[in-house]
Structure formats: structure tokens, C-alpha cells
Design an enzyme around this catalytic site. Structure first.
Site, mmCIF file in Angstrom:
data_model
loop_
_atom_site.group_PDB
_atom_site.id
_atom_site.type_symbol
_atom_site.label_atom_id
_atom_site.label_comp_id
_atom_site.label_asym_id
_atom_site.label_seq_id
_atom_site.Cartn_x
_atom_site.Cartn_y
_atom_site.Cartn_z
ATOM 1 N N ARG A 8 -18.117 -3.812 13.536
ATOM 2 C CA ARG A 8 -17.366 -2.600 13.866
ATOM 3 C C ARG A 8 -16.179 -2.362 12.941
ATOM 4 N NH1 ARG A 8 -15.966 -3.464 19.954
ATOM 5 N NH2 ARG A 8 -14.703 -1.601 19.565
ATOM 6 N N ASP A 102 -10.070 -14.234 15.519
ATOM 7 C CA ASP A 102 -9.687 -12.824 15.568
ATOM 8 C C ASP A 102 -8.728 -12.529 16.714
ATOM 9 O OD1 ASP A 102 -11.416 -13.132 17.690
ATOM 10 O OD2 ASP A 102 -12.683 -11.406 17.217
ATOM 11 N N TYR A 369 16.557 -0.509 -18.311
ATOM 12 C CA TYR A 369 15.743 -1.705 -18.110
ATOM 13 C C TYR A 369 16.477 -2.929 -18.624
ATOM 14 C CZ TYR A 369 12.104 -5.216 -18.737
ATOM 15 O OH TYR A 369 11.379 -6.386 -18.696
#
Length: 460
Positions: A8, A102, A369
Site C-alpha cells: 500500500r 513499521d 563566498y
């Protein structure tokens, strides 16, 4: 147990590797087992076994004092069949704790209570009462109050389906008795599978006490079978974390728009605006303010610092990012691994800092930078300037000493040192080190041609 396909989920990724709060579902479960001090952690795999086993190794399911083992279930013939595959790895003594890969949010305290209920002698089942128990195995009790059986939903009659107390899938059993019961399992049921829950009937028949340890916290025993369930569990878990932080004094602008995917340690009077994500290990000092929609990972932000909206901080590991006391960062700034900012440092919009240390009071306020650089105190680093730290093969370091002023749109080609108190004129490309206090300008001389006409297209 982590062998299921998770149809599912509609994903090629094994179900137990889908993430909740930034960690695989199975990672939550194995981490809890580790905290319990398990002698051995056995992960039963099936669908995507190689991928699951590699992932378990990656997220550190074991410690030196614990053994990690894998048992493969192929084909998948039910929960009882799954645990049968783990038998070669189980000792004959002690207690076996069966967890589902799960069901990620089972609490350590809940499992300790279950183990205590088992006591190494009884079969203990973790149960919960649900408003709608459809699909779950029902707990059938004897008049004396002990558990008599677990009946799966598809095998239950109408009276049994009316029972609201269900078995969560988590049990604790004496190892020797469990081994004996598993050897007697049969698959004469509606599904043609070997149910682990049949050991309850066996225990009752043999006179072994079966006890139900009930939890009132449904969230702890909720499993994941679909993306919708995963999202619902994620939000429920995040709300719990938000509530925990607010109880400790953290001020969240909206707890429903907060995400923690690691650990967050906050001192007093911390404020966090909406949409922020915290990953890895993050520490926020006294009075820190985090603006909206920031992503902060593996960082220590010290007292009084302000992180303006849309800032991205990723400290990686093991370097981490440190933001000093009273520093201002953002909006739209990026701090990468190895960025170490001193007190009162300013890092402004669209400034990126990587593997660089900025001493107290240094500023890089716009569009700049700083990579592989050591920046001294009170340096002012102009908009559009960069350290050119990579020659195509190796990284080199730039050193900018205290009180230097770097003008806009400069390129500092490493390795190079800018001497203390020096000034770099705007638009300069610096390839050699400069002396302290010097003004250095390295750009082409401007040339103007009066009354110059641009080329024009020929007309027909």
C-alpha cells in the site's frame, strides 16, 4: 520483524525504510532495542532484504556490546513463520522481545514495563483499546481476567469482533518456551499462514500465564501501511515534540508548523518562527531567535544569536557549524560544514561560508563566498567578493588578517594572505599576499574613447 513488502506504500523502497522524523521507521525500532540493552538484535528481512540489511548497518543498529544478526523470511508465510527464521540466533535463556519494524514510536518505558510483566516466566502481550479495532487481532480474556487467546480479525466471529482491546503485535516471551511453541505452529486458518498469536493458545493449554500489559497511548502502537498513515504519524510525532519543547519554555510561533528530525537542545528564552526544520544534533543557546523557514542541521548556535528567515545551516559531521554569541546570520544565508563564526559576526543575505573561521566582529553582509578561509577580527568583506579556493585539483586556504577591508567584487586567489589592517580595492583580483596596512588595487586601467559609436546593423 521487517520482512513485509508494504504494497500500500506504492513504492520501490521497502516499507520499513520510509522515513519518519528524518529516520527510517526501522531505525526508530532498533534504536529503542539498543537502549533496552538487548544482548542481540535480530532483524527479520524479506522484501528488499539486501537493501534493508545495508540500511540497518548504516544507521547503527548495534553497539560493541550488542550483536546484530539478520534472518531472512522467504517466502513470507505469516508472523509466526517470520519469528521461526530468527530461532537460530536466539539464546535458550532470557526473554525474547518481538517488535514490528513499521511501528516506530514504541517507547522504551513501555517496553520495560512489558519485560517486567513477563518476568522471564510469563507470556506478556502489549495491548491497547481502540474505538475502531477493525483489522486487528482481538484479545479474548478468561473470566479470571487472564488472556485466553488472540483471534485475528478475519477469523473472529461477531461476538469476538465486538471486543475493542487489540493485540499490538509486541510481545515478550521466555526464550525457551517461545522456541517450543514456534515448533508447533500450524497454518490451518483463513489466511493459510503461521500466526505468532497462536502461541497464546499454546501457552494457555500448557498452563503458562499470559498477561496483557495495556497502554493507553495509541500512538506508540500505531503502524504504517500507507503514505497517508505515515504522514499522520509524522504530524502526531512532531506535535508531541513541539509540546515537549514548549513545556520547557521554548516559544514556537506555530507548533503545527515545526519539524524536528534529530535532537534539539534549547536554553531559556529561545524563539522559533514558523516552517523551521531541525536535523541531526542542534543546540540553541539562551535567547536565540530563529526566523521563519530556516533549515538547521548539526549546529551549535550560542546565546543571543539571531538566524534570520530562509537561512540554511548544514554542519555535516563531524565538523559541525558554530555560530557565536550575538551573531547575525541571514536572511538567505548558507553555512556549510566547517563554518565557525565568532561573537558578533554578521553573515548577510546570499552569503555562503564553507570550512572557514570568522573571528569576533567580522562581517560579510552581501552576496559573497568564503571558502577555506581564516578571517580575522573586525574584517569587512565586501559584496560580490569570493575566495577562489580550488585550482581544479586541490583546495587552498585564504588568510585575511584582523581589521582588513575587502572591497566589492574582489577575487582572492588562494593560497594568499591579506596582511592585517590592509585594504583591497574594489574589483581587484589578488594573486599574491599583501603587506599589513597596505592598499592593494589589482585591476585594469580604465580607458575611455570619446564620441565612440556602437556598431549598427546594415540596412537593406
Amino acid at each position: 520483524m521487517a520482512a513485509g513488502k508494504g504494497t500500500r506504500m506504492k513504492s520501490r523502497l521497502p516499507k520499513v525504510l520510509h522515513r519518519l522524523a528524518g529516520r527510517p521507521l526501522l531505525g526508530h525500532v532498533t534504536a529503542t532495542a539498543r537502549r533496552l540493552g538487548a544482548r542481540r538484535v535480530v532483524v527479520i528481512t524479506g522484501h528488499g532484504a539486501e537493501q534493508v540489511e545495508a540500511a540497518v548497518q548504516d544507521f547503527g543498529a548495534s553497539q560493541a556490546s550488542q550483536q546484530l544478526a539478520f534472518a531472512r523470511q522467504s517466502p513470507q508465510l505469516g508472523t509466526g513463520h517470520a519469528v521461526q527464521q530468527a530461532l537460530p540466533h536466539l539464546s535458550g535463556d532470557g526473554t525474547v522481545l518481538v517488535l514490528s519494524g513499521d511501528v516506530p514510536l514504541i517507547a522504551e518505558s513501555t517496553l520495560r514495563a512489558l519485560l517486567q510483566a513477563s518476568g522471564g516466566e510469563r507470556l506478556a502481550l502489549l495491548t491497547v483499546e481502540l474505538e475502531d479495532p477493525t483489522g486487528y487481532g482481538r484479545v479474548v480474556t478468561a473470566p479470571s481476567g487472564g488472556v485466553r487467546a488472540i483471534v485475528e480479525h478475519k477469523d473472529a466471529n461477531e461476538q469476538q469482533r465486538a471486543i475493542r482491546e487489540i493485540y499490538s503485535g509486541v510481545m515478550a516471551a521466555p526464550a525457551a518456551r517461545l522456541r517450543h511453541w514456534l515448533g508447533q505452529l500450524r497454518n490451518d486458518n483463513a489466511q493459510g499462514e503461521y500466526y505468532l498469536t497462536d502461541v497464546v493458545r499454546m501457552a494457555v493449554d500448557e498452563g503458562t500465564a499470559v498477561v496483557a500489559q495495556r497502554t493507553t497511548d495509541e500512538l506508540q502502537v500505531t503502524g504504517v501501511n500507507s503514505p497517508a498513515q505515515l504522514a499522520a504519524l509524522e504530524r502526531a510525532w512532531q506535535r508531541r515534540e513541539a509540546d515537549r519543547l514548549m513545556e520547557a519554555g521554548v516559544r514556537l510561533a506555530d507548533p503545527s508548523r515545526f519539524d524536528l528530525r534529530g535532537t534539539l537542545d534549547c536554553a531559556g528564552d529561545v524563539e522559533i518562527d514558523i516552517g523551521c526544520i531541525f536535523e541531526g544534533e542542534v543546540t540553541l543557546g539562551e535567547g536565540v531567535r530563529i526566523g521563519a523557514h530556516c533549515v538547521i542541521a548539526n549546529a551549535r548556535i550560542e546565546a543571543g544569536a539571531v538566524i534570520h528567515p530562509f537561512t540554511h545551516i548544514d554542519g555535516g559531521k563531524p565538523e559541525g557549524v558554530v555560530v557565536g554569541a550575538g551573531a547575525l546570520v541571514g536572511p538567505y544565508a548558507r553555512l556549510r560544514p566547517g563554518a565557525q563564526l565568532g561573537a558578533e559576526v554578521h553573515i548577510g543575505n546570499f552569503v555562503e561560508v564553507k570550512n572557514s573561521q570568522l573571528a569576533d566582529g567580522a562581517k560579510a553582509n552581501h552576496l559573497a563566498y568564503l571558502g577555506d578561509a581564516t578571517v580575522g577580527a573586525r574584517v569587512n568583506y565586501g559584496a560580490g567578493s569570493i575566495t577562489a579556493n580550488y585550482d581544479g585539483a586541490h583546495k587552498h586556504r585564504t588568510v585575511i588578517e584582523a581589521d582588513v577591508h575587502v572591497g566589492s567584487n574582489c577575487v582572492l586567489v588562494a593560497p594568499v594572505t591579506i596582511g592585517a589592517g590592509g585594504t583591497i580595492g574594489g574589483g581587484s583580483t589578488i594573486t599574491k599576499s599583501t603587506e599589513p596596512g597596505a592598499l592593494t588595487v589589482a585591476r585594469g586601467r580604465a580607458v575611455s574613447f570619446a564620441n565612440w559609436q556602437r556598431p549598427k546593423k546594415a540596412t537593406k
